[in-house]
Write a protein that holds these residues in place. Sequence first.
Motif, PDB file in Angstrom:
ATOM      1  N   ASP A   1      80.816  31.819  95.698  1.00  0.00           N
ATOM      2  CA  ASP A   1      80.736  30.468  95.654  1.00  0.00           C
ATOM      3  C   ASP A   1      82.091  29.619  95.304  1.00  0.00           C
ATOM      4  O   ASP A   1      82.378  28.385  95.452  1.00  0.00           O
ATOM      5  CB  ASP A   1      79.507  29.546  95.276  1.00  0.00           C
ATOM      6  N   GLY A   2      83.112  30.716  94.882  1.00  0.00           N
ATOM      7  CA  GLY A   2      84.342  30.035  94.306  1.00  0.00           C
ATOM      8  C   GLY A   2      84.227  29.168  92.896  1.00  0.00           C
ATOM      9  O   GLY A   2      85.001  28.539  92.721  1.00  0.00           O
ATOM     10  N   HIS A   3      83.433  29.590  92.227  1.00  0.00           N
ATOM     11  CA  HIS A   3      83.234  28.716  91.020  1.00  0.00           C
ATOM     12  C   HIS A   3      83.975  29.698  89.895  1.00  0.00           C
ATOM     13  O   HIS A   3      83.550  30.703  89.894  1.00  0.00           O
ATOM     14  CB  HIS A   3      81.621  28.739  90.349  1.00  0.00           C
ATOM     15  N   ASP A   4      84.636  28.900  89.048  1.00  0.00           N
ATOM     16  CA  ASP A   4      84.944  29.586  87.700  1.00  0.00           C
ATOM     17  C   ASP A   4      83.838  29.788  86.938  1.00  0.00           C
ATOM     18  O   ASP A   4      82.935  28.885  86.889  1.00  0.00           O
ATOM     19  CB  ASP A   4      85.952  28.636  86.891  1.00  0.00           C
ATOM     20  N   LEU A   5      83.952  30.723  85.854  1.00  0.00           N
ATOM     21  CA  LEU A   5      82.797  31.102  84.981  1.00  0.00           C
ATOM     22  C   LEU A   5      83.286  31.045  83.501  1.00  0.00           C
ATOM     23  O   LEU A   5      84.230  31.729  83.571  1.00  0.00           O
ATOM     24  CB  LEU A   5      82.173  32.337  85.607  1.00  0.00           C
ATOM     25  N   THR A   6      82.521  30.750  82.837  1.00  0.00           N
ATOM     26  CA  THR A   6      82.826  30.726  81.442  1.00  0.00           C
ATOM     27  C   THR A   6      81.641  31.133  80.588  1.00  0.00           C
ATOM     28  O   THR A   6      80.588  30.370  80.581  1.00  0.00           O
ATOM     29  CB  THR A   6      83.647  29.562  80.700  1.00  0.00           C
TER      30      THR A   6
ATOM     31  N   ARG B   1      82.987  47.356  85.082  1.00  0.00           N
ATOM     32  CA  ARG B   1      83.175  47.412  86.518  1.00  0.00           C
ATOM     33  C   ARG B   1      84.332  46.683  87.126  1.00  0.00           C
ATOM     34  O   ARG B   1      84.713  46.819  88.240  1.00  0.00           O
ATOM     35  CB  ARG B   1      81.830  46.401  86.851  1.00  0.00           C
ATOM     36  N   PHE B   2      85.093  45.677  86.427  1.00  0.00           N
ATOM     37  CA  PHE B   2      86.286  45.128  87.073  1.00  0.00           C
ATOM     38  C   PHE B   2      87.454  45.503  86.142  1.00  0.00           C
ATOM     39  O   PHE B   2      87.459  45.852  84.741  1.00  0.00           O
ATOM     40  CB  PHE B   2      85.884  43.599  86.845  1.00  0.00           C
ATOM     41  N   THR B   3      88.534  45.093  86.877  1.00  0.00           N
ATOM     42  CA  THR B   3      89.788  45.041  86.068  1.00  0.00           C
ATOM     43  C   THR B   3      90.225  43.853  85.686  1.00  0.00           C
ATOM     44  O   THR B   3      90.284  42.838  86.500  1.00  0.00           O
ATOM     45  CB  THR B   3      91.113  45.606  87.106  1.00  0.00           C
ATOM     46  N   LEU B   4      90.359  43.675  84.078  1.00  0.00           N
ATOM     47  CA  LEU B   4      90.673  42.289  83.645  1.00  0.00           C
ATOM     48  C   LEU B   4      92.085  42.187  83.552  1.00  0.00           C
ATOM     49  O   LEU B   4      92.663  42.798  82.691  1.00  0.00           O
ATOM     50  CB  LEU B   4      89.926  42.091  82.343  1.00  0.00           C
TER      51      LEU B   4
ATOM     52  N   VAL C   1      75.691  30.392  78.320  1.00  0.00           N
ATOM     53  CA  VAL C   1      75.756  30.821  76.994  1.00  0.00           C
ATOM     54  C   VAL C   1      75.358  32.263  77.074  1.00  0.00           C
ATOM     55  O   VAL C   1      74.349  32.502  77.545  1.00  0.00           O
ATOM     56  CB  VAL C   1      74.796  29.849  76.224  1.00  0.00           C
ATOM     57  N   ALA C   2      75.904  33.176  76.529  1.00  0.00           N
ATOM     58  CA  ALA C   2      75.785  34.566  76.232  1.00  0.00           C
ATOM     59  C   ALA C   2      74.589  34.773  75.163  1.00  0.00           C
ATOM     60  O   ALA C   2      74.800  34.542  73.948  1.00  0.00           O
ATOM     61  CB  ALA C   2      76.940  35.227  75.749  1.00  0.00           C
ATOM     62  N   LEU C   3      73.601  35.299  75.770  1.00  0.00           N
ATOM     63  CA  LEU C   3      72.175  35.442  74.899  1.00  0.00           C
ATOM     64  C   LEU C   3      71.728  37.022  75.005  1.00  0.00           C
ATOM     65  O   LEU C   3      71.360  37.300  75.998  1.00  0.00           O
ATOM     66  CB  LEU C   3      71.369  34.453  75.659  1.00  0.00           C
ATOM     67  N   LYS C   4      71.743  37.398  73.791  1.00  0.00           N
ATOM     68  CA  LYS C   4      71.347  38.825  73.720  1.00  0.00           C
ATOM     69  C   LYS C   4      69.962  39.017  74.455  1.00  0.00           C
ATOM     70  O   LYS C   4      69.019  38.165  74.078  1.00  0.00           O
ATOM     71  CB  LYS C   4      71.243  39.073  72.290  1.00  0.00           C
ATOM     72  N   GLY C   5      69.652  39.992  75.078  1.00  0.00           N
ATOM     73  CA  GLY C   5      68.299  40.335  75.462  1.00  0.00           C
ATOM     74  C   GLY C   5      67.921  39.357  76.575  1.00  0.00           C
ATOM     75  O   GLY C   5      66.869  39.361  77.108  1.00  0.00           O
ATOM     76  N   PHE C   6      68.702  38.447  76.842  1.00  0.00           N
ATOM     77  CA  PHE C   6      68.340  37.175  77.758  1.00  0.00           C
ATOM     78  C   PHE C   6      68.942  37.361  78.994  1.00  0.00           C
ATOM     79  O   PHE C   6      68.353  37.615  80.378  1.00  0.00           O
ATOM     80  CB  PHE C   6      68.320  35.800  77.246  1.00  0.00           C
ATOM     81  N   ASN C   7      70.199  37.246  79.069  1.00  0.00           N
ATOM     82  CA  ASN C   7      71.104  37.216  80.443  1.00  0.00           C
ATOM     83  C   ASN C   7      72.269  38.489  80.424  1.00  0.00           C
ATOM     84  O   ASN C   7      73.002  38.511  81.074  1.00  0.00           O
ATOM     85  CB  ASN C   7      71.850  35.981  80.565  1.00  0.00           C
ATOM     86  N   GLU C   8      72.026  39.442  79.438  1.00  0.00           N
ATOM     87  CA  GLU C   8      72.840  40.591  79.511  1.00  0.00           C
ATOM     88  C   GLU C   8      72.781  41.325  80.576  1.00  0.00           C
ATOM     89  O   GLU C   8      74.003  41.618  81.215  1.00  0.00           O
ATOM     90  CB  GLU C   8      72.521  41.535  78.273  1.00  0.00           C
ATOM     91  N   ASP C   9      71.681  41.314  81.412  1.00  0.00           N
ATOM     92  CA  ASP C   9      71.424  42.154  82.505  1.00  0.00           C
ATOM     93  C   ASP C   9      71.842  41.298  83.542  1.00  0.00           C
ATOM     94  O   ASP C   9      72.013  41.947  84.800  1.00  0.00           O
ATOM     95  CB  ASP C   9      70.015  42.485  82.708  1.00  0.00           C
ATOM     96  N   GLU C  10      72.409  40.123  83.588  1.00  0.00           N
ATOM     97  CA  GLU C  10      72.651  39.322  84.705  1.00  0.00           C
ATOM     98  C   GLU C  10      74.128  39.108  84.757  1.00  0.00           C
ATOM     99  O   GLU C  10      74.661  38.229  85.454  1.00  0.00           O
ATOM    100  CB  GLU C  10      72.041  37.950  84.593  1.00  0.00           C
TER     101      GLU C  10
ATOM    102  N   TYR D   1      76.783  40.815  85.830  1.00  0.00           N
ATOM    103  CA  TYR D   1      77.494  41.137  87.055  1.00  0.00           C
ATOM    104  C   TYR D   1      76.725  40.040  88.074  1.00  0.00           C
ATOM    105  O   TYR D   1      77.596  39.820  89.162  1.00  0.00           O
ATOM    106  CB  TYR D   1      77.535  42.595  87.784  1.00  0.00           C
ATOM    107  N   THR D   2      75.646  39.860  88.300  1.00  0.00           N
ATOM    108  CA  THR D   2      75.029  38.943  88.986  1.00  0.00           C
ATOM    109  C   THR D   2      75.633  37.551  88.851  1.00  0.00           C
ATOM    110  O   THR D   2      76.146  36.951  90.112  1.00  0.00           O
ATOM    111  CB  THR D   2      73.477  38.928  88.791  1.00  0.00           C
ATOM    112  N   LEU D   3      75.881  36.955  87.869  1.00  0.00           N
ATOM    113  CA  LEU D   3      76.370  35.681  87.770  1.00  0.00           C
ATOM    114  C   LEU D   3      77.984  35.673  88.078  1.00  0.00           C
ATOM    115  O   LEU D   3      78.362  34.841  88.914  1.00  0.00           O
ATOM    116  CB  LEU D   3      76.269  35.219  85.977  1.00  0.00           C
TER     117      LEU D   3
END
Length: 336
Positions: free
Chosen positions: A186-191, A223-226, A166-175, A177-179
Motif C-alpha cells: 500500500d506504499g506506507h513507510d513502516l517504523t 529475507r530482505f537485503t537491507l 511497537v515490537a512486542l515479544k511473543g506478540f507480533n514477532e510472527d507478523e 514479514y506480513t506487516l
Amino acid sequence: MDPAAPLIDPFARAISYLRVSVTDRCDFRCTYCMAEQMTFLPKADLLSLEELDRLCSAFVRLGVQKLRITGGEPLVRKGILTFFQAMSRHLETGALKELTLTTNGSQLRKYAADLAACGVKRINVSLDTLDDAKFAKITRWGRLPQVLDGIAAAREAGMAIKINAVALKGFNEDELYTLADWCARDGHDLTFIEVMPMGDLGEPQRLDQYWSLKDLRARLADRFTLIDLPDRTGGPARYVRLAETGQRIGFITPLTHNFCESCNRVRLTCTGELYMCLGQEDMADLRAPLRASPDDALLTQSIRAAIARKPKGHDFDYSRQKVAGQMTRHMSHTGG
Ligand code: SAM
Ligand code: SF4
C-alpha cells in the motif's frame, strides 16, 4: 536578546520540533501504554484549544518548524479540527513547515479529508498487528476494521502514511514479514519502536514485552537485503531500504542505541507542562506564565528558561535485566 532569536539548548541543539499532547484520553487501552482502568486528568486542568493555540504559536515564533499533534488519542479531543484549522495559518505564512499528527486511526474516516484541507500531508498511524483478534487483545477496546478503514480514508484524502508498530515479544514477532509486505503493497513507510518503560505497568510485564530491534532487524535481513539510509529526522529513527521492495523501514531504538546528540524536539502536555526530554522527569510549567498575562513576554521568557535546562539525554536501560530509567508518566501523558 532579540525576542525572536531561535531556541538553542546548552548542547547547541536548535529546537525546531514541538510535539503536543492535546488530551490524555483515548478510545483504546493498549496494554503497553495504559492500564485498563485509567484515571484521567480533570477536564478543568486541560489547556483550552485557544490556550494551546497561543502556546504553539509562541513556539512557532521562536523557530519551531514542525508541529506534531498527539495524545492520548488527539482525534478524540472535542473541537480538535478547529485547532488544526487555526494552526494551518502558520503553514500559510511559511513559518511552519509541517503540521502532522500521530493517531491510532480510529477517527480518521471522520477527519481525514478535513485534516488534509488544513495542510496535513503525512500522518503516523499506530498499528501493531493485522490480525483482528490480536488487535482486540493488544488495544483492549479497539477494532481493526475501523482502523483499516481510517487508513484507507487518509489515503483517499491524499495523505502519506507511516505505520508505527511497537515490537512486542511473543506478540507480533510472527507478523514481521506480513506487516512489511502489507505496508509495501500500500506504499506506507513502516517504523518499529522498542517498548519503553513509560508508566508503571509492572516490571515483569515490561521485560516480557521487550523485543530488541537488533533481533528484529536480523530477522528482517533473513529475507530482505537491507540498505542503510543516511536519512535523519533529528529524531530517534534510523532507516533502511529493502532492496527487493524499495520500501523504507525505520527503527526507533531508545534502548539499544543512543540518539540524543541530535535531538531537536521538546514535548508539551495537555496541561501545559513542557518536557525537555521524554526520558527525564524535569519539566517546566508553561500554564502559569500563559495564564498570568495576556501578552507573551512572560511565556517566551519561561520557554527560553526551560530550553536552557534541556538535558543531554535519557537514561533508559534494560541491559541488566531490570528496568532502569523507568518513568512514572504514561506515554499518553507526555505524548508519544
Ligand atoms: N494514540 C495515538 C497513537 O496510538 O498513535 C498517539 C499517542 S501514542 C502514546 C503514540 C505512540 O506511542 C504510539 O505509536 C504507541 O504505540 C507508542 N507507545 C505507547 N506506549 C509506548 C511504550 N510504552 N513504549 C513504546 N511506545 C509506546
Ligand atoms: Fe491510546 Fe495511543 Fe496509548 Fe494506544 S498507544 S492507548 S491508542 S494513546
